[in-house]
Structures are given as C-alpha cells and as structure tokens.
Motif scaffolding. Structure first.
Motif, PDB file in Angstrom:
ATOM      1  N   VAL A 244       0.844  -1.206   0.000  1.00 45.03           N
ATOM      2  CA  VAL A 244       0.000   0.000   0.000  1.00 45.03           C
ATOM      3  C   VAL A 244       0.871   1.245   0.000  1.00 45.03           C
ATOM      4  CG1 VAL A 244      -1.568   1.360   1.421  1.00 45.03           C
ATOM      5  CG2 VAL A 244      -2.027  -1.042   1.029  1.00 45.03           C
ATOM      6  N   GLY A 245       1.960   1.192   0.766  1.00 49.27           N
ATOM      7  CA  GLY A 245       2.862   2.340   0.824  1.00 49.27           C
ATOM      8  C   GLY A 245       3.449   2.659  -0.535  1.00 49.27           C
TER       9      GLY A 245
ATOM     10  N   SER B  91       2.834   6.049  -2.759  1.00 57.10           N
ATOM     11  CA  SER B  91       3.875   6.983  -3.204  1.00 57.10           C
ATOM     12  C   SER B  91       3.810   7.179  -4.708  1.00 57.10           C
ATOM     13  CB  SER B  91       5.281   6.520  -2.851  1.00 57.10           C
ATOM     14  OG  SER B  91       5.273   5.425  -2.027  1.00 57.10           O
ATOM     15  N   LEU B  92       3.508   6.081  -5.441  1.00 59.52           N
ATOM     16  CA  LEU B  92       3.415   6.235  -6.893  1.00 59.52           C
ATOM     17  C   LEU B  92       2.257   7.143  -7.261  1.00 59.52           C
ATOM     18  CD1 LEU B  92       4.173   2.619  -8.118  1.00 59.52           C
ATOM     19  CD2 LEU B  92       5.555   4.645  -8.458  1.00 59.52           C
ATOM     20  N   LEU B  93       1.122   6.940  -6.587  1.00 56.36           N
ATOM     21  CA  LEU B  93      -0.037   7.783  -6.887  1.00 56.36           C
ATOM     22  C   LEU B  93       0.255   9.251  -6.608  1.00 56.36           C
ATOM     23  CD1 LEU B  93      -3.129   5.825  -5.558  1.00 56.36           C
ATOM     24  CD2 LEU B  93      -2.610   6.446  -7.898  1.00 56.36           C
ATOM     25  N   VAL B  94       0.895   9.491  -5.452  1.00 58.46           N
ATOM     26  CA  VAL B  94       1.205  10.882  -5.103  1.00 58.46           C
ATOM     27  C   VAL B  94       2.181  11.468  -6.111  1.00 58.46           C
ATOM     28  CG1 VAL B  94       2.471  12.253  -3.426  1.00 58.46           C
ATOM     29  CG2 VAL B  94       0.643  10.801  -2.667  1.00 58.46           C
ATOM     30  N   ARG B  95       3.124  10.645  -6.568  1.00 64.57           N
ATOM     31  CA  ARG B  95       4.082  11.138  -7.557  1.00 64.57           C
ATOM     32  C   ARG B  95       3.362  11.501  -8.848  1.00 64.57           C
ATOM     33  NH1 ARG B  95       9.570  10.870  -9.436  1.00 64.57           N
ATOM     34  NH2 ARG B  95      10.171  10.439  -7.311  1.00 64.57           N
ATOM     35  N   ILE B  96       2.342  10.681  -9.205  1.00 63.02           N
ATOM     36  CA  ILE B  96       1.652  10.965 -10.461  1.00 63.02           C
ATOM     37  C   ILE B  96       0.762  12.185 -10.319  1.00 63.02           C
ATOM     38  CG2 ILE B  96      -0.058  10.084 -12.102  1.00 63.02           C
ATOM     39  CD1 ILE B  96       0.967   7.305 -11.464  1.00 63.02           C
ATOM     40  N   CYS B  97       0.016  12.256  -9.191  1.00 67.46           N
ATOM     41  CA  CYS B  97      -0.992  13.316  -9.098  1.00 67.46           C
ATOM     42  C   CYS B  97      -0.411  14.654  -8.677  1.00 67.46           C
ATOM     43  CB  CYS B  97      -2.075  12.928  -8.087  1.00 67.46           C
ATOM     44  SG  CYS B  97      -2.968  11.458  -8.535  1.00 67.46           S
TER      45      CYS B  97
END
Lengths: 70, 823
Positions: free
Chosen positions: A13-14, A18-24
C-alpha cells in the motif's frame, strides 16, 4: 504468518500510495522528496499501530469474561 | 561511506530547511526610489532592515509624506463612518476611471471632506430648528387646553362668544403673530395671574415640579400633560418622551425664579397666547413652517446620501492606495541618504532564488522613472543570522504555523513540520480513536474545504477563522481518527465484526462458564484491530489498559528516537562532528539501552506470551543486576545483556557531559593562537559602515565555565527527561481511555436506556440528549483536549531532542500582506 502477510500488504500500500502521489501531485525533485517522506511516515505510523494491536493479541494472558446480561 | 554519498546526492527536501537567504545592499537614486520600492512591494520578496532604528519617527526623512498619508486615511475612515451611519451599502463599482495620482487624491479628499462637513452642520442646524418648532407645536396643543379650562367663569361666556365670532370669520391677519415679541408671556389678567408654558423631559418632571413648589412657596399651579409624539434629543440622538407644562403664578419675582429654574432643568419655554384665535393662527403657521423644514431636511439628507454613494464607489480603491503609499514611505524611511544626498542606501534580506526577480523589478523601476543612473544591487556577507523562510503551500502552512507558535526555526536547522504533518494528526487520533466520531469530523472538514473559496473572501469571527485556517489539519485528523477507530473497533463505542468473526468462543456449547472463567481463543488473532469480544466483558479494562500503556511507550520511544536522529542530521548539515560524537552517540545509547530495551521486552513478551513482570525486570535491572531472573526470564542471555546495557547507559552520561566543553576550549585556543584582538573588518565597500548593519564586529570571547554549565544543563535535561518524557507519552493511554469511557457511558446510559422504553417521546428525547452530549462533549471538548495534548507531545517531548527554535521569521515588504485595520 498472518503478521508477515499483512506487513507486506502495508508495504505494498505504501509503494502504491507513493506512486499515486508522484503521479498526481508531482512538483520539482525537492517537492517529490517531501511527498515521499510524508507518505512513508503515514504508512509507518499506521503499520506500527496495527502491528502493536495485533502482537498484543497473539498470545493473550487474559481472556474475555462475559458480564451478566450478554 | 556509501550511505553518506547517497544522502549527499539527494536533492534538498522542500520544507526541511529554510530557503537560503542573503543580505543584499541597494543603492537607489532618489528619482527612482519611490517606484523601486513600490515594485519591490508588489514582488514581496525583500525584507528591509531598518537602518534608522535609533531615530524617532519625527526625525526621519519622509515624515511629511507619512503624515499626509495618515491624514488622508483619517479622512477616508471618516467617510466610511459616515457611509455606515447613513446606512448605505458600500458597493465597489469596477474601476472605470483611470488611476489618479496621490496629490490629486489628497486635494479631492479635502474637497469632499469640506463638503460633507458643511452638509452635516447645515442639517444639524435645520434639525435643531425643526425640533424647536415641533416642541412649540406640542406646547400650543396641550397648553391651550389648560388655559381654556383655567379662565374665570366671568369671562367664559365672553370667550365663547369670541370663539364663535372669530372662528366663523375668515379674516386672517397678514402679519404673522410669531414675529411679535413673544417674551411677554401673555397679558396680565385681572387677578395678576400669569403663566409660563414650556416642555420638559418626562424624567425630570417630578423634580421640576417640586423645585418650583419650593421656590414659589406653594404659590403656583402646575399643570402637565404628556406630549403626543416623541422628540429626538439632539445630544443623545434618541427619541425621548416629553411633557408639556403650564405654571400659573403671580408676581414678577416668581417669574424670574421660575424662568431660572426652567433654564437649569433644560426645559424649553414657549410663549402661548391666551387668545384662542391667536393660538389657532400660530398653530397653523407653525405647522406650515414644520412642513417646510421637513422637506428641506429630506432634500438635504438625499443630497448628502448621493454624495456619500458616489464616494463609496471609490472608497475601497482609495483606501488601498493610501495604505500602499504609507507602507512605501515607511519603508523609504528605513533607508539612508548617502553623503551626496542623491542616493538612498538600503539593506535587506532576500532569498537567493529571488535575486533575478528582484533585479528585474529594479530594472523596470529605473526604466519607468526614466532615471539616468541604474540601481545598484549586490549581495553582502552577513555575520548576523538571516531570517528563516519556508515556502509552504496552503496544505502545509497550518502545520508550519503550529510549529512556529512554539518557536521559529533557527536559520537552516531541520524543520519539525515535515514530520508533524503526519505525526500530529496520528497522535491526535490515538487519543481520539472512534470511527463514528471520526466520520463526523471528516464531514466538518469536507464542508470547510468545499466552501474554501467562499469562506476565504469573507471576514470570519476569530473562532471560525481558526477553524477555517486549520481545515487541512482537521481533514488529516479525521482520516487518522477513522483509521484508529477501526483499530480500536469503536463506532460510537460499539464494536463491529467488520474483519471477520471473533477469535474467542465459549469453551463448550452451553457457555456455562463464560461468566466465570471466560471464553477461549481458538484461532489466529483478529486480523485487524481489537477483537470485538472484548467490549462489555469484565476483563476489558485490564486488557485494554495493558495494551494501550505499552502502545504509548512504544510510540513514544519511536518518536523520541526520530528526534535524536534528526539532531544527527542537523549536526551533519552544520559539519559539527563534535556534536555527532559527543552528543548524538551517547544520547542514542542512553535512550535505547534503557527504554529501547523496555520496548524490546514488551514485544518479546507479546510474541512469546510469557508471564514475566516487566516492572520487576526493569527495576531489578538497576537494583540488583547480577541476581538470577527466575520466572522473569524472557529470553536466553537476558542477564548478561542487561548488565551490558546498564554499563553502557552509565558510561553514556559522562560521555555526553565532559568531552565537549574541553574540546571546544581546545579548538578555540588553537584558532586564536597568539591573537589577542578580534577579527578586523576588511571589506572593499568601506564607505560608512552603517551602525545597524549586519556586518558589525564579532565578539571573540570563550567563557569556559559558561559552556560547561550549559553542557551540564543539557545533559541533565536529557537524562532526566528520558524518564519523564517516556512517562509523558502515557497520556496517549489516558486520553484514549477517557474518550472510550465517555463514549460508552453516553451510549449505554443514555441511548440504550431511552431506547428501552416503549414511549416514542422518551426515545426522541434520549436520542436528542445523546446527540447533544456527543456533539458538545465528545466532538468539541475531546477534540480540543486531544489536540492540546498531541501538541504538547510534539512541542516538548519530540522537539527538545533537536530543535532550537530561536530564529526569526522572514517578513518581506509586500503589499499583499498589508491588512485592513492597520491604522
């Protein structure tokens, strides 16, 4: 066993977070590092909370004694 | 080392350390000074240092302009007052007119003020006359009644005849009776009886009558009647009730006395003619005059309101302009004239990333003011510490403010806000954990965030403003509360079986000994959170207390270790290897050999299910470390390990106390070997070194005893603090227990109790009481309480491991930060 599995789930999940936050919310490299730190801190705190409660229930020394009327 | 290289190659984290600041010097020719400062104000990235701090406000260069601006803003506030008193709404029409210059604005404002003052005084006078006439009219109305009834019987028929004759007569006197001398209060009667008529405030009537009685020794007749309408008192601008009176008396001396008493009591005397016809005529005239005055007054008010409305269109813009100009002149006052009186010298702080923007703004200013000489802008070295500047966006800025409320970070030291963003809501949630309450908080936070644009432009009350400013803190707090609520398995104190069945069941099918010996655990622990079987059982509190206390210790030791590790990164950044070797290492060893070891014991006890008593273990580790452990043995090799840890802890204390002061002393003597004077201030720019300049002399004293005492205080604080701070984290347990108990009480003793009755009204009342109690006590009071304690844990227990917090904040000169009510 279940402990290790769930720990791996938290780790996954972590990584996904982090990937989602990097993308958004991508900013410069400094901002990205900050976002990564925030996500890691959040995941570590949540995991610690879960792990403490799980470990405390693994081999309990007392059991629930029902009170009257249950 | 590979780790060091890796750490060095990372980009600097955004919020971690202050932006790099530099001291800059500006040399501005006078003609472009005003424009340059205005452009810098729009940019908002330079903080000017006050080079004239020792001068009083009246000795400064631009004091006249500042006075003019203050005068203009006073006029503008006067207009604003008048507009609000007149009850007009101030609407700002979009500025169609071109911008006007300051001098023109000054003249216009003076004109408007003059005009407004004139209009106001005119309407004052008119209103006064209006009031007088109104009072006269009332006196005429009521007093005529007294006079008619008072007349002798002998003349009553005559009077009647007169009345009939004269009222049928359409003959009207051309000369107004008002023009005649009215001070004679009527012709003396046969009996020498005279009267004075007037009007007085109702509140004073009684005393007035008594005074008159005493003054005339009872030889007077006092008649009074309440006036029909209320009159506006000019002093208090309220409507007061007035009473019309007529005093009958005889003798000249009585008359003077009565008039003086009237004056003393503020009663207005109006002469009323005894003749009925005259009375009617005067009444008619007065009414006509009153109608005239009313129309004039109305016209005056309308004229004034029109003027005010036209002012209100521009008011906001003008106020903004005047505020800006005042700020520019205040800033110009901070600069110094150089010897030739043709240039202004200024010093300021500016972030390094903004240098190009500042230079560009200055170039534009030179160009726009068609100045021949360019503005010189260069960086200087500073001895004084720069201000701290964090570029936080509106998500991280409330957390930054929370940290700054304790102390602004020293320049370039690590910013605890980076971790506070997550750990503060997390610790809040540990104390608040209930996912039902968490959902309520979440709804509140979402409402605030959804109406962000609308609420940010409004002016809110101070409480609402704090709440709105912290909407993202509230959002994170609510999300973590939902998570911790799921872990504690409490939804308004009710547990659910969301993650599967309980791990406990009855020992046999009849559940006969469930109330005496209890259930038995027959499978793996509940996968997520606290098992729902615990709620309501008799052994719930012992289990939860043990769990939460140990949880608090573990979380506390983790956060304190994080603090010490941040101090390591600080020492590494400032390249202070003394701090690493003689502060960081002993601190980590001390904390972990005692409380890290305790955490380890907790985890081992949980994993092995041993019955060892941890209090006993810890205490006897100190009291008798070499004794056999017996049944308190948790793992093989525990006794030697404990002895080693105890020795390490004992060594760590003098390790953090003694070496550092001696080494600092040695370094100091090495550095200044043979030199008995301080560093000379050599620089190319040797023209007048401003007395307040940041490049002042650096004092070279090393006071060994002071350094030693400081180090001793620091070490003692750490050693004793290790115990007290760890215990302080137990508030996490205490508050979460309080929250859970309150929630249980409200649920069981209010809601369930009321729900047990058949009556619908009782159920409704019970539901209402439950809702109110939850909203006010749990959602508001407990939120504030948990917020406060989480804050304390951060400010004291976390930050005293690494934070100095003795910096000052970067406050750039910026038009955007000028607030409304500055004057």
């Amino acid at each position: 066993m279940a402990f290790v599995v769930t720990t791996l789930i938290f780790a996954a999940v972590g990584i996904i977070a982090s990937l989602l936050v990097r993308i958004c919310f991508s900013g410069g490299p400094s901002a990205n590092l900050l976002h990564f730190t925030l996500v890691v801190t959040a995941v570590v705190c949540s995991w610690m909370m879960w792990a403490i409660v799980y470990l405390a229930q693994m081999k309990p020394l007392i059991v629930p004694i029902l009170s009257e009327g249950e | 080392m590979a780790i060091d290289e890796f750490l060095d190659n990372l980009p600097p984290m955004d919020l971690m350390r202050s932006e790099k600041m530099t001291l800059v010097q500006l040399i501005i020719p006078v003609e472009s000074a005003h424009r340059a400062i205005s452009y810098l104000g729009e940019l908002g990235l330079v903080q000017f240092r006050d080079l004239n701090a020792d001068k009083s406000p009246f000795q400064r260069t631009f004091v006249n302009q500042v006075k003019r601006c203050a005068e203009m803003s006073r006029k503008l506030r006067f207009f604003k007052d008048q507009i609000s008193k007149a009850g007009l709404l101030s609407s700002a029409r979009p500025a169609m007119q071109p911008d006007i210059e300051l001098e023109e604005l000054e003249i216009q404002l003076a004109d408007h003020e003059h005009e407004l003052n004139e209009m106001n005084s005119n309407s004052e006078n008119l209103r006064q006359s209006y009031n007088e006439l109104l009072e006269f009219k009332m006196v005429l109305q009521e007093a005529s009644g007294f006079l008619v009834s008072h007349d002798n019987h002998t003349v009553s028929e005559e009077r009647e005849l007169d009345e009939n004759v004269y009222s049928n007569n359409s003959y009207v006197e051309t000369a107004s009776l008002l023009e005649q001398d009215m001070m004679r209060p009527g012709r003396p009667d046969q009996s020498g009886l005279r009267f004075v008529s007037g009007i007085i405030c109702k509140s004073k009537v009684l005393r007035f009558e008594r005074m008159l009685f005493r003054a005339t020794r009872g030889n007077m007749l006092f008649n009074q009647a309440l006036a029909d309408e209320q009159i506006m008192d000019p002093l208090s601008t309220e409507m007061v009730e007035k009473v019309v009176f007529v005093v009958f008396f005889s003798g000249e001396q009585a008359r003077t006395k009565i008039l003086k008493i009237c004056e003393a009591f503020g009663a207005n005397c109006y002469p009323v003619p005894e003749d009925v016809t005259k009375q009617r005529q005067i009444t008619r005239e007065v009414s006509l005059r009153l109608a005239d005055l009313e129309t004039t007054l109305d016209a005056g008010i309308r004229h004034r309101n029109k003027a005010l409305t036209s002012l209100s269109f521009h008011l906001a813009k003008w106020m903004n302009m005047v505020r800006r100009e005042k700020a520019v002149y205040d800033t110009l006052n901070m600069l110094n004239f150089d010897v030739t009186k043709k240039c202004l010298l200024g010093e300021g702080w500016c972030p390094i990333f903004a240098k190009t923007k500042v230079q560009e703004a200055l170039q534009r200013a030179t160009f726009d003011s068609s100045s021949q000489v360019g503005i010189i802008f260069h960086v200087m070295d500073a001895i004084e510490s720069p201000p701290t500047y964090f570029r936080a966006n509106h998500f991280t800025s409330p957390f930054q403010e929370i940290v700054d409320a304790y102390g602004v970070a020293r320049y370039q030291e690590a910013n605890p806000a980076v971790y506070t963003v997550i750990t503060f809501p997390f610790l809040f949630a540990v104390m608040f954990g209930d996912w039902g309450h968490g959902i309520c908080l979440l709804l509140g936070a979402l409402v605030l965030i959804a109406r962000e644009s609308k609420l940010s432009s409004q002016k809110l009350g101070s409480f609402m403003e704090m709440l709105f400013g912290g909407r993202y803190v509230l959002l994170l707090m609510s999300l973590f509360s939902i998570y911790c609520g799921l872990i504690y398995n409490e939804f308004f104190s009710v547990p659910f079986h969301i993650f599967g069945g309980s791990a406990y069941k009855c020992r046999d099918a009849t559940c006969s000994d469930a109330h005496s010996v209890g259930l038995v655990k027959f499978r793996d622990p509940y996968p997520f959170g606290v098992d729902p079987s615990w709620r309501g059982s008799r052994s719930e509190l012992p289990f939860l207390n043990s769990l939460k206390m140990k949880m608090s210790i573990l979380l506390g030791v983790a956060q304190m270790n994080l603090g010490i590790i941040i101090s390591y990164f600080n020492a590494r950044f400032f390249a202070s290897s003394i701090d690493i070797r003689y502060q960081f290492v002993p601190q980590i060893i001390f904390l972990n050999s005692l409380f890290g070891y305790l955490s380890l014991l907790i985890i081992i006890k949980w994993c092995t299910g041993s019955q060892a008593d941890l209090y006993h273990v810890m205490i006897y580790m100190f009291l008798s470390p070499t004794d056999a452990l017996g049944e308190n043995q948790l793992f093989w090799g525990q006794r030697p390990l404990q002895i080693i840890l105890l020795v390490l802890a004992l060594i760590a204390v003098p390790w953090m106390l003694f070496p550092k002061p001696f080494i600092l002393k040695k370094l100091h003597t090495e550095r200044f070997q043979g030199r008995s004077y301080g560093i000379l201030n050599t620089s190319e720019m040797d023209l007048e070194v401003e007395p307040d300049s940041a490049r002042s002399q650096y004092h070279e004293e090393f006071n060994f005893s002071e350094v030693f005492v400081h180090q001793m205080i620091h070490s003692i604080e750490f050693v004793l603090g290790a115990v007290s701070n760890t215990a302080s984290y137990l508030r996490l347990w205490a508050l979460s227990l309080a929250h859970s108990e309150l929630s249980t009480v409200f649920y069981e003793k209010v809601l369930l109790l009321a729900w047990g009755y058949d009556n619908f009204a009782v159920k409704l009342i019970g539901l209402a009481v439950f809702a109110f109690a939850t909203a006010f006590i749990l959602l508001m009071m407990e939120t504030l309480s948990a917020f406060l304690h989480a804050l304390r844990l951060h400010w004291v227990e976390f930050q005293n491991k690494f934070y100095h917090g003795d910096g000052y904040k970067f406050k750039p000169f910026s038009f955007a930060s000028l607030t409304e009510d500055e004057d």
